[in-house]
Design an enzyme around this catalytic site. Sequence first.
Site, PDB file in Angstrom:
ATOM      1  N   TYR A 135      -0.087   6.129   6.208  1.00  9.56           N
ATOM      2  CA  TYR A 135       0.390   7.408   5.466  1.00  9.56           C
ATOM      3  C   TYR A 135       0.967   8.197   6.346  1.00  9.56           C
ATOM      4  O   TYR A 135       0.299   8.897   7.249  1.00  9.56           O
ATOM      5  CB  TYR A 135      -0.480   7.989   4.228  1.00  9.56           C
ATOM      6  CG  TYR A 135       0.003   8.868   3.246  1.00  9.56           C
ATOM      7  CD1 TYR A 135       1.222   9.232   3.240  1.00  9.56           C
ATOM      8  CD2 TYR A 135      -0.923   9.871   2.736  1.00  9.56           C
ATOM      9  CE1 TYR A 135       1.728  10.449   2.328  1.00  9.56           C
ATOM     10  CE2 TYR A 135      -0.368  10.894   1.936  1.00  9.56           C
ATOM     11  CZ  TYR A 135       0.840  11.038   1.718  1.00  9.56           C
ATOM     12  OH  TYR A 135       1.302  12.047   1.036  1.00  9.56           O
ATOM     13  N   LYS A 163       2.992   4.095   3.708  1.00  7.61           N
ATOM     14  CA  LYS A 163       3.679   5.178   2.630  1.00  7.61           C
ATOM     15  C   LYS A 163       4.320   6.068   3.510  1.00  7.61           C
ATOM     16  O   LYS A 163       3.727   6.903   4.062  1.00  7.61           O
ATOM     17  CB  LYS A 163       2.623   5.901   1.907  1.00  7.61           C
ATOM     18  CG  LYS A 163       3.061   6.852   0.939  1.00  7.61           C
ATOM     19  CD  LYS A 163       1.986   7.522   0.098  1.00  7.61           C
ATOM     20  CE  LYS A 163       2.559   8.768  -0.822  1.00  7.61           C
ATOM     21  NZ  LYS A 163       1.574   9.564  -1.403  1.00  7.61           N
TER      22      LYS A 163
END
Length: 288
Positions: A135, A163
């Site tokens: 992320y 992400k």
Amino acid sequence: MPGLGSILTAMVTPFDADLRVDEEATVALITHLLAHGSDGLVICGTTGEASTLTDEEHLRVIELVASEIDGRGTIVAGVGSNDTRHAVYLTERATELGADALLSVNPYYNRPSRRGIVRHYEEVAKATDKPILLYNIPQRTGSDMPNDLLAELAQIDGIVGVKQANQANLAKIDGLMIYAGNDDMLVDVLDLGEPGGILVASHLFGEQFRRMVDEPERRHEIDASLADVYRDMSILPLAVATKAALGLIGLSVGDPRLPYVPADERELATLRAMLERHGLLRQASLQA
């Protein structure tokens, strides 16, 4: 690469009037999201207010969602921490509790060096046999993971995707799936041929995001129709805006915990007007 789905909703954590985790409301929200366009759920992330959950609450939410989803969708559990030992612990426990994949943010606040980030993820990856999504969200962590670092991390067994919340970094990366980290990036991620997004407004507009995947010829038209949603949801932290908007359409998920505060009347008016423009209040009244 694991098939986690295209529309993954970063689910809020419902609280009751005493700001305890509301398990009944959590089950209702799971059912709502899976019925309205979501392929899977990302739980105990930023939008899930993970930073205010105790470890016991955090792990109970993962356990509850894993038991209730019952094969109807995928579960990506947030297990990030800026303490590697804590991240390893959450990773081990989430794996045991039945998560399909894990979302692990790069260490925030203490801002380790590049070598420190690599070592952090090597230890996290050793703790699970489940796929890991990185992320990258520099506005929260204080440091960016550039694409050459992401490509290096992709060489670690088990790390399969990212992400990506930094639009400036958006590009294909060998060995990694890319998921949009912001709702307004979904269209660009799909245009790259990548799987989809970890989204927040899909709590409310899951069908529209689903159509962006299924109807590529209309993708940009649908994205443009949601421009006011992206704008108006951002007047507040997304966990706060989402909880308020869900309440307005009749799905009670409670208030956020401090340091978040509930939406005020002016903010509620903005969200209400946005929902009215898109017909969601009318739908809610018809279903009541």
